[in-house]
Write an enzyme that holds these catalytic residues in place. Structure first.
Site, mmCIF file in Angstrom:
data_model
loop_
_atom_site.group_PDB
_atom_site.id
_atom_site.type_symbol
_atom_site.label_atom_id
_atom_site.label_comp_id
_atom_site.label_asym_id
_atom_site.label_seq_id
_atom_site.Cartn_x
_atom_site.Cartn_y
_atom_site.Cartn_z
ATOM 1 N N GLU A 141 0.505 -1.285 -0.148
ATOM 2 C CA GLU A 141 0.040 -0.300 0.293
ATOM 3 C C GLU A 141 1.247 1.247 -0.257
ATOM 4 O OE1 GLU A 141 -3.083 -0.396 0.045
ATOM 5 O OE2 GLU A 141 -3.637 -2.357 0.653
HETATM 6 C C1 LIG Z 1 3.068 -10.194 0.410
HETATM 7 C C2 LIG Z 1 2.997 -8.931 -0.935
HETATM 8 C C3 LIG Z 1 1.349 -8.814 -1.717
HETATM 9 C C4 LIG Z 1 1.603 -7.293 -2.597
HETATM 10 N N1 LIG Z 1 0.380 -7.393 -3.196
HETATM 11 C C5 LIG Z 1 0.156 -6.518 -4.411
HETATM 12 C C6 LIG Z 1 -0.838 -6.903 -5.018
HETATM 13 O O1 LIG Z 1 -2.017 -7.264 -4.566
HETATM 14 N N2 LIG Z 1 -0.834 -5.797 -6.331
HETATM 15 C C7 LIG Z 1 -0.548 -5.024 -6.466
HETATM 16 O O2 LIG Z 1 -0.267 -4.308 -6.758
HETATM 17 N N3 LIG Z 1 1.285 -5.028 -5.303
HETATM 18 C C8 LIG Z 1 1.600 -5.967 -4.853
HETATM 19 N N4 LIG Z 1 2.549 -6.237 -4.537
HETATM 20 C C9 LIG Z 1 3.535 -5.136 -3.521
HETATM 21 C C10 LIG Z 1 3.796 -3.713 -3.009
HETATM 22 O O3 LIG Z 1 3.461 -2.816 -3.244
HETATM 23 C C11 LIG Z 1 5.240 -3.599 -3.892
HETATM 24 O O4 LIG Z 1 6.180 -4.600 -3.327
HETATM 25 C C12 LIG Z 1 5.807 -2.331 -2.733
HETATM 26 O O5 LIG Z 1 4.731 -1.480 -3.235
HETATM 27 C C13 LIG Z 1 7.183 -2.227 -3.663
HETATM 28 O O6 LIG Z 1 7.728 -2.074 -4.624
HETATM 29 P P1 LIG Z 1 9.319 -2.856 -4.661
HETATM 30 O O7 LIG Z 1 8.856 -4.081 -4.550
HETATM 31 O O8 LIG Z 1 9.261 -3.394 -6.118
HETATM 32 O O9 LIG Z 1 9.979 -2.585 -4.119
HETATM 33 P P2 LIG Z 1 10.590 -0.824 -4.532
HETATM 34 O O10 LIG Z 1 9.594 0.616 -5.302
HETATM 35 O O11 LIG Z 1 11.844 -1.067 -5.115
HETATM 36 O O12 LIG Z 1 11.678 0.017 -3.580
HETATM 37 C C14 LIG Z 1 12.811 -0.856 -2.698
HETATM 38 C C15 LIG Z 1 12.447 0.290 -1.058
HETATM 39 O O13 LIG Z 1 13.457 1.564 -1.987
HETATM 40 C C16 LIG Z 1 12.390 2.461 -1.297
HETATM 41 N N5 LIG Z 1 11.868 3.487 -2.451
HETATM 42 C C17 LIG Z 1 11.181 2.983 -3.873
HETATM 43 N N6 LIG Z 1 11.210 4.588 -4.128
HETATM 44 C C18 LIG Z 1 12.482 5.648 -3.156
HETATM 45 C C19 LIG Z 1 12.280 6.965 -3.436
HETATM 46 N N7 LIG Z 1 11.403 7.841 -4.215
HETATM 47 N N8 LIG Z 1 12.106 7.679 -2.452
HETATM 48 C C20 LIG Z 1 13.129 6.792 -0.928
HETATM 49 N N9 LIG Z 1 12.763 5.608 -1.010
HETATM 50 C C21 LIG Z 1 12.363 5.010 -2.261
HETATM 51 C C22 LIG Z 1 11.336 2.624 -1.306
HETATM 52 O O14 LIG Z 1 10.661 2.180 0.123
HETATM 53 C C23 LIG Z 1 11.879 0.576 -0.452
HETATM 54 O O15 LIG Z 1 12.581 0.595 0.647
HETATM 55 C C24 LIG Z 1 2.935 -6.823 -2.822
HETATM 56 C C25 LIG Z 1 3.748 -7.462 -1.945
HETATM 57 C C26 LIG Z 1 3.958 -7.938 -1.005
HETATM 58 C C27 LIG Z 1 5.451 -7.964 -1.071
#
Ligand SMILES: Cc1cc2nc3c(=O)[nH]c(=O)nc-3n(C[C@H](O)[C@H](O)[C@H](O)COP(=O)(O)OP(=O)(O)OC[C@H]3O[C@@H](n4cnc5c(N)ncnc54)[C@H](O)[C@@H]3O)c2cc1C
Length: 513
Positions: free
Chosen positions: A382
């Site tokens: 979220e």
């Molecule tokens: C169990 C689970 C259920 C999920 N369910 C859904 C779902 O139903 N639908 C869906 O669409 N997604 C879903 N997700 C995905 C989830 O929303 C994403 O994993 C999340 O938004 C983070 O994206 P990412 O994993 O690519 O991390 P990244 O975006 O790569 O982030 C990695 C780190 O970098 C930080 N970061 C990234 N950008 C910035 C910035 N601009 N400034 C500072 N810090 C930053 C982040 O905060 C994090 O700490 C789910 C994930 C999990 C693990």
């Protein structure tokens, strides 16, 4: 905007203000969770999704999936408080809550808020009954926080769009029937589509995860998936509106769910602490354990205060004739505050629960270990807490100010606005993070103080005073990092107050604030 005005206790909605109808609905949910869902936990953890589907159908029979769906499409069209109260009750079993919550919130709400009457008629009654299960598909392998960098493409071919790409981490991915999928039309215009599994959506393997063992999370493979043009959801090129509005509501509802999980962890830890003997005494008689139980209870009280306040404010604004989406968007800061605060407090509570259980807290045969693992996700999805922390000052800076605070926390509010105004470079995330933390603590202290004033007794006032003592120290620390000297403050005896709260929690055997 809450930093630029004062509030009276009567103005805010509190958990104690739940109507008898809302209470009854909550009791039905609690009973369903305890008698129908928890007894099937092992099957659910073994990823037998037929059990999850069967239970979602039962939830549909009890109207639990209908809360947010308008009446004309088989729903109940209830307020956000009712919906979030159901969320609190399902929070005792995070895996199943993940499946149900993804279905009713991020799965169903895109259609509720952006669907055409024909689309709603076609799908909503079946989503309301649980016959169809929904999922929300935004994230991709290469785009998470940066959601608009999605690479999934949609290309027009006659009266269809052809979707190609991959989605990642999709809750309910293994068994959902209807997917809200975000793709770029011609690689440019970010757009939402309603996609049925039969149109060609293929699920990847179940992701091996840290927690939520009993909820399905998979990638989705989209290879030449043909979607009728009638299934475009909202406007082409405006998929971001669908995605971000729905995530806002998700954050709002996550607050009570997190607190449902936190209270459950506290209740189990209290039970254990009363029965586990060391040095010839129950460990719940030791000061350090009592302090933990008290602090866990305080976090639950403050979290509920914030979450129900925002929900009540939102419902009131919608009832007053506000457009639902615009109203919820106008509370985007509060939604992010709730998301960050409740997920981090849940992390604190489940960690302390492991500690109360001692070595048994580390065992898979006791509940604290699973609660600890399950909680971790709430700081990631979220919108990660970093992204939500960025939203807070960015939105606050743009928000219209509706006056000046003179009363409770006036000094802290005015100081926060002053430092916010002074930020010259909104790219300095470290500074923004401190400002976000200052705003979060103000909202937390104010919400809990007003709730205790409106509906609380001496115990609740103790909880607020203890919280404020610690939170203001954190506020001062953030302010110091921005070059502002700490404010002299009177001392409050948190030791004695926590003892009184511990007495109450241990006496009741559970959360009782
Ligand atoms: C169990 C689970 C259920 C999920 N369910 C859904 C779902 O139903 N639908 C869906 O669409 N997604 C879903 N997700 C995905 C989830 O929303 C994403 O994993 C999340 O938004 C983070 O994206 P990412 O994993 O690519 O991390 P990244 O975006 O790569 O982030 C990695 C780190 O970098 C930080 N970061 C990234 N950008 C910035 C910035 N601009 N400034 C500072 N810090 C930053 C982040 O905060 C994090 O700490 C789910 C994930 C999990 C693990």
């Amino acid at each position: 905007m809450f930093l630029a005005r004062d509030y009276r206790a009567e103005e805010i909605f509190t958990r104690e203000d739940l109507s008898s109808a809302q209470q009854m609905f909550g009791s039905i949910t609690e009973d369903f969770m305890r008698t129908k869902v928890l007894p099937r936990a092992d099957e659910i953890y073994s990823k037998d999704w037929s059990v999850t589907r069967e239970l979602l159908l039962k939830a549909g029979d009890l109207d639990l999936l209908r809360v947010d769906i308008p009446e004309e499409y088989g729903g109940l069209g209830l307020d956000k408080v009712s919906s979030a109260f159901v969320g609190e009750k399902i929070g005792i079993f995070p895996s199943f809550a993940g499946s149900l919550g993804a279905h009713t919130t991020i799965g169903t709400l895109p259609l509720v808020y952006f669907g055409t009457p024909a689309q709603k008629e076609k799908y909503l009654p079946r989503l309301a009954s649980g016959e169809m299960v929904a999922a929300f598909c935004l994230t991709e392998p290469g785009s998470g926080s940066d959601a608009l960098a999605a690479r999934t493409r949609a290309t027009r071919d006659g009266d269809h769009y052809v979707l190609n790409g991959q989605k990642m981490w999709i809750t309910n991915g293994g068994f959902a029937d209807l997917f809200t999928i975000f793709a770029k039309v011609d690689g440019e215009k970010f757009t939402a589509f309603l996609v049925e599994r039969e149109m060609g959506v293929v699920s990847g393997r179940e992701e091996p995860k840290l927690g939520l063992d009993g909820s399905s999370t998979t990638a989705l493979i989209l290879e030449n998936v043909r979607v009728p043009v009638d299934n475009v959801l909202g406007t082409i090129g405006e998929g971001h509106k669908v995605a971000f509005n729905v995530l806002n509501i998700g954050r709002l509802k996550l607050g009570t769910r997190n607190m449902g999980s936190a209270k459950n962890a506290l209740n189990r830890a209290t039970e254990y602490g009363k029965q586990r003997q060391q040095f010839g005494r129950a460990i719940a008689t030791f000061g350090m354990i009592r302090q933990k139980l008290a602090e866990m209870a305080i976090r639950c009280y403050v979290g509920d205060s914030m979450a129900y306040r925002t929900l009540g404010d939102t419902d009131r604004a919608i009832e007053a004739g506000g457009d639902v989406l615009k109203t919820i968007e106008s509370f985007a800061v509060e939604c992010s505050i709730n998301k960050v605060w409740t997920s981090e407090s849940l992390a604190y509570v489940v960690d302390e629960a492991v500690q109360v259980y001692g070595g048994y807290g580390y065992s898979k045969e006791y509940p604290a270990e699973r609660a600890f693992r399950d909680a971790r996700i709430t700081r990631l999805y979220e919108g990660t807490n970093e992204i939500n922390r960025l939203i807070i000052p960015t939105r606050l800076r743009k928000a219209q100010r509706n006056g000046v605070a003179n009363g409770l926390l006036a000094h802290e509010k005015n100081l926060t606005l002053r430092v916010l105004d002074k930020v010259e470079d909104m790219e300095q995330q470290e500074i923004l993070g401190h400002i976000a933390d200052m705003a979060i603590e103000i909202y937390a202290i104010e919400s809990a103080t007003l709730r205790a004033e409106k509906r609380g007794g001496s115990l609740q006032k103790d909880a607020v005073a203890v919280y404020a003592e610690d939170a203001l120290a954190r506020f001062d620390h953030s302010a110091r990092q921005l070059g502002i000297d700490a404010t002299p403050r009177p001392r409050f005896d948190t030791v004695a107050a926590r003892r009184r709260i511990a007495d109450a929690v241990i006496g009741a055997g559970k959360y009782c604030l």
